[in-house]
Design a protein around this motif. Structure first.
Motif, PDB file in Angstrom:
ATOM      1  N   GLU A  44      71.124 -71.006 157.691  1.00 35.98           N
ATOM      2  CA  GLU A  44      71.947 -69.848 158.009  1.00 35.98           C
ATOM      3  C   GLU A  44      71.085 -68.616 158.250  1.00 35.98           C
ATOM      4  O   GLU A  44      69.889 -68.604 158.003  1.00 35.98           O
ATOM      5  CB  GLU A  44      72.918 -69.550 156.860  1.00 35.98           C
ATOM      6  CG  GLU A  44      72.200 -69.183 155.570  1.00 35.98           C
ATOM      7  CD  GLU A  44      73.090 -68.464 154.572  1.00 35.98           C
ATOM      8  OE1 GLU A  44      74.247 -68.195 154.893  1.00 35.98           O
ATOM      9  OE2 GLU A  44      72.609 -68.150 153.484  1.00 35.98           O
ATOM     10  N   GLU A  45      71.738 -67.576 158.772  1.00 37.41           N
ATOM     11  CA  GLU A  45      71.157 -66.252 158.944  1.00 37.41           C
ATOM     12  C   GLU A  45      69.790 -66.344 159.613  1.00 37.41           C
ATOM     13  O   GLU A  45      69.669 -66.941 160.671  1.00 37.41           O
ATOM     14  CB  GLU A  45      71.137 -65.520 157.602  1.00 37.41           C
ATOM     15  CG  GLU A  45      72.553 -65.297 157.079  1.00 37.41           C
ATOM     16  CD  GLU A  45      72.625 -64.626 155.727  1.00 37.41           C
ATOM     17  OE1 GLU A  45      71.573 -64.374 155.109  1.00 37.41           O
ATOM     18  OE2 GLU A  45      73.745 -64.352 155.266  1.00 37.41           O
ATOM     19  N   ALA A  48      68.696 -69.760 160.701  1.00 40.05           N
ATOM     20  CA  ALA A  48      69.482 -70.495 161.697  1.00 40.05           C
ATOM     21  C   ALA A  48      68.667 -70.831 162.939  1.00 40.05           C
ATOM     22  O   ALA A  48      69.003 -71.753 163.676  1.00 40.05           O
ATOM     23  CB  ALA A  48      70.713 -69.689 162.091  1.00 40.05           C
ATOM     24  N   GLY A  53      69.206 -75.579 162.171  1.00 40.88           N
ATOM     25  CA  GLY A  53      70.242 -74.567 162.189  1.00 40.88           C
ATOM     26  C   GLY A  53      71.072 -74.562 163.458  1.00 40.88           C
ATOM     27  O   GLY A  53      71.101 -75.518 164.241  1.00 40.88           O
ATOM     28  N   TYR A  69      83.124 -66.486 162.458  1.00 41.55           N
ATOM     29  CA  TYR A  69      82.222 -66.701 161.326  1.00 41.55           C
ATOM     30  C   TYR A  69      83.040 -66.511 160.062  1.00 41.55           C
ATOM     31  O   TYR A  69      83.328 -65.392 159.656  1.00 41.55           O
ATOM     32  CB  TYR A  69      81.086 -65.686 161.413  1.00 41.55           C
ATOM     33  CG  TYR A  69      79.915 -65.926 160.490  1.00 41.55           C
ATOM     34  CD1 TYR A  69      78.817 -66.668 160.916  1.00 41.55           C
ATOM     35  CD2 TYR A  69      79.881 -65.388 159.211  1.00 41.55           C
ATOM     36  CE1 TYR A  69      77.723 -66.873 160.089  1.00 41.55           C
ATOM     37  CE2 TYR A  69      78.796 -65.597 158.378  1.00 41.55           C
ATOM     38  CZ  TYR A  69      77.717 -66.330 158.823  1.00 41.55           C
ATOM     39  OH  TYR A  69      76.640 -66.520 157.994  1.00 41.55           O
ATOM     40  N   ASN A 245      72.747 -62.450 161.062  1.00 39.51           N
ATOM     41  CA  ASN A 245      73.414 -63.750 161.066  1.00 39.51           C
ATOM     42  C   ASN A 245      73.219 -64.451 162.397  1.00 39.51           C
ATOM     43  O   ASN A 245      72.331 -64.091 163.171  1.00 39.51           O
ATOM     44  CB  ASN A 245      74.903 -63.585 160.723  1.00 39.51           C
ATOM     45  CG  ASN A 245      75.617 -62.650 161.676  1.00 39.51           C
ATOM     46  OD1 ASN A 245      75.382 -62.679 162.884  1.00 39.51           O
ATOM     47  ND2 ASN A 245      76.488 -61.806 161.159  1.00 39.51           N
ATOM     48  N   GLU A 246      74.060 -65.432 162.664  1.00 37.05           N
ATOM     49  CA  GLU A 246      73.875 -66.280 163.837  1.00 37.05           C
ATOM     50  C   GLU A 246      74.444 -65.702 165.128  1.00 37.05           C
ATOM     51  O   GLU A 246      74.396 -66.350 166.164  1.00 37.05           O
ATOM     52  CB  GLU A 246      74.521 -67.648 163.568  1.00 37.05           C
ATOM     53  CG  GLU A 246      73.825 -68.477 162.518  1.00 37.05           C
ATOM     54  CD  GLU A 246      74.268 -68.163 161.088  1.00 37.05           C
ATOM     55  OE1 GLU A 246      74.797 -67.068 160.860  1.00 37.05           O
ATOM     56  OE2 GLU A 246      74.077 -69.010 160.207  1.00 37.05           O
TER      57      GLU A 246
END
Length: 298
Positions: A44-45, A48, A53, A69, A245-246
């Protein structure tokens, strides 16, 4: 306890996982299995962008018109998170010269170079500086570039001037300031404090680019319309989301992503972390309604 479910990882983010499973199950029971997919990755984050990821999933051909999300939210729905700042984590290493602390060379400053003190000087410079002025971004009011030491180590033995030390640094920048610009600035600072007996090196551990998604995207506008019609929200404020984040990975593929949609809670990762049970069901309703609205293009 009083409508709150306590425990580590309840709001960040076991509740989000449970919420998504419920939503997918209900959509299937309503005969709308195509209205949403569940994408779960093992990283994650800032992690990612790895072979485990979101990046790997996108490289394998994952397609979507939009992404929610499912993370802890507020349920007030007066704002939507559509961007985040740059994140860069680096390690600065300083190499000095070792010598016994009782020696005449240390007393006269002719011998021995303290690596820990050298890093402290660099960190003081970084934290006091505003390398790009006080200019801010309209989506990030009051924010400027920040340099935060998150871990520092150094020293070898008792009575010996520490000849090596290193610090891990968390760097947050605004969308207009690239990582290359930050790297050049850090290199300039380190060069200004270096001399033959005191050398610095810089290593980048991770980078997450800043992202701002298009608020006119059909998915965003469908969500806004739902909130105004069903939740009675008069005006939506577009805000930043505090962790990296992604979003940036999906944005590269032209897929808009909204964050902050999920149950209420507090103190993520803490011993008294909790999630509101009532807000879980509210968020579940919102998630399903948004998915169906976008599907039907209302």
């Amino acid at each position: 306890v009083e409508g709150k479910l306590y425990g580590r990882w309840t709001v960040d983010c076991k509740a989000g996982i449970a919420l998504t499973l419920y939503a997918i199950k209900i959509l299937h029971e309503l005969w709308y299995p195509e209205a949403a997919k569940w994408l779960i990755c093992v990283d994650e984050e800032n992690g990612a962008n790895s072979s485990f990821g979101v990046r790997s999933v996108l490289e394998d051909g994952f397609q979507a018109q939009w992404v929610l999300y499912v993370f802890w939210g507020t349920n007030t729905w007066t704002y939507l998170n559509i961007w985040h700042r740059w994140l860069m984590r680096v390690v600065i290493t300083c190499t000095g010269e070792e010598i016994h602390t009782w020696s005449i060379g240390r007393s006269t400053k002719n011998r021995g170079e303290d690596a820990i003190s050298a890093l402290v000087e660099v960190l003081s410079h970084l934290q006091a500086s505003r390398p790009f002025g006080e200019e801010t971004h309209p989506y990030f009011p009051s924010y400027v570039t920040s340099f935060t030491p998150i871990h520092i180590t150094g020293g070898q033995y008792a009575s010996i001037v520490p000849w090596s030390a290193e610090v891990a640094l968390d760097v947050r920048t605004l969308p207009w300031c690239s990582h290359d610009t930050i790297k050049k600035f850090l290199a300039w600072v380190l060069d200004s404090y270096a001399w033959p007996k005191k050398k610095f090196s810089l290593k980048c551990l991770s980078e997450v680019e800043a992202t701002v998604i298009d608020i006119e995207a059909p998915f965003v506008q469908s969500t806004v319309a739902y909130l105004k019609e069903s939740r009675g929200v008069e005006e939506i404020t577009y805000k930043w989301v505090w962790p990296a984040n992604e979003t940036y990975l999906f944005a590269r593929k032209g897929i808009p992503m909204l964050t902050g949609i999920g149950p209420k809670g507090w103190n993520a990762h803490g011993s008294d972390e909790f999630v509101s049970v009532e807000s879980f069901w509210t968020a579940l309703t919102d998630l399903i309604e948004i998915a169906l609205r976008v599907r039907n293009k209302k």
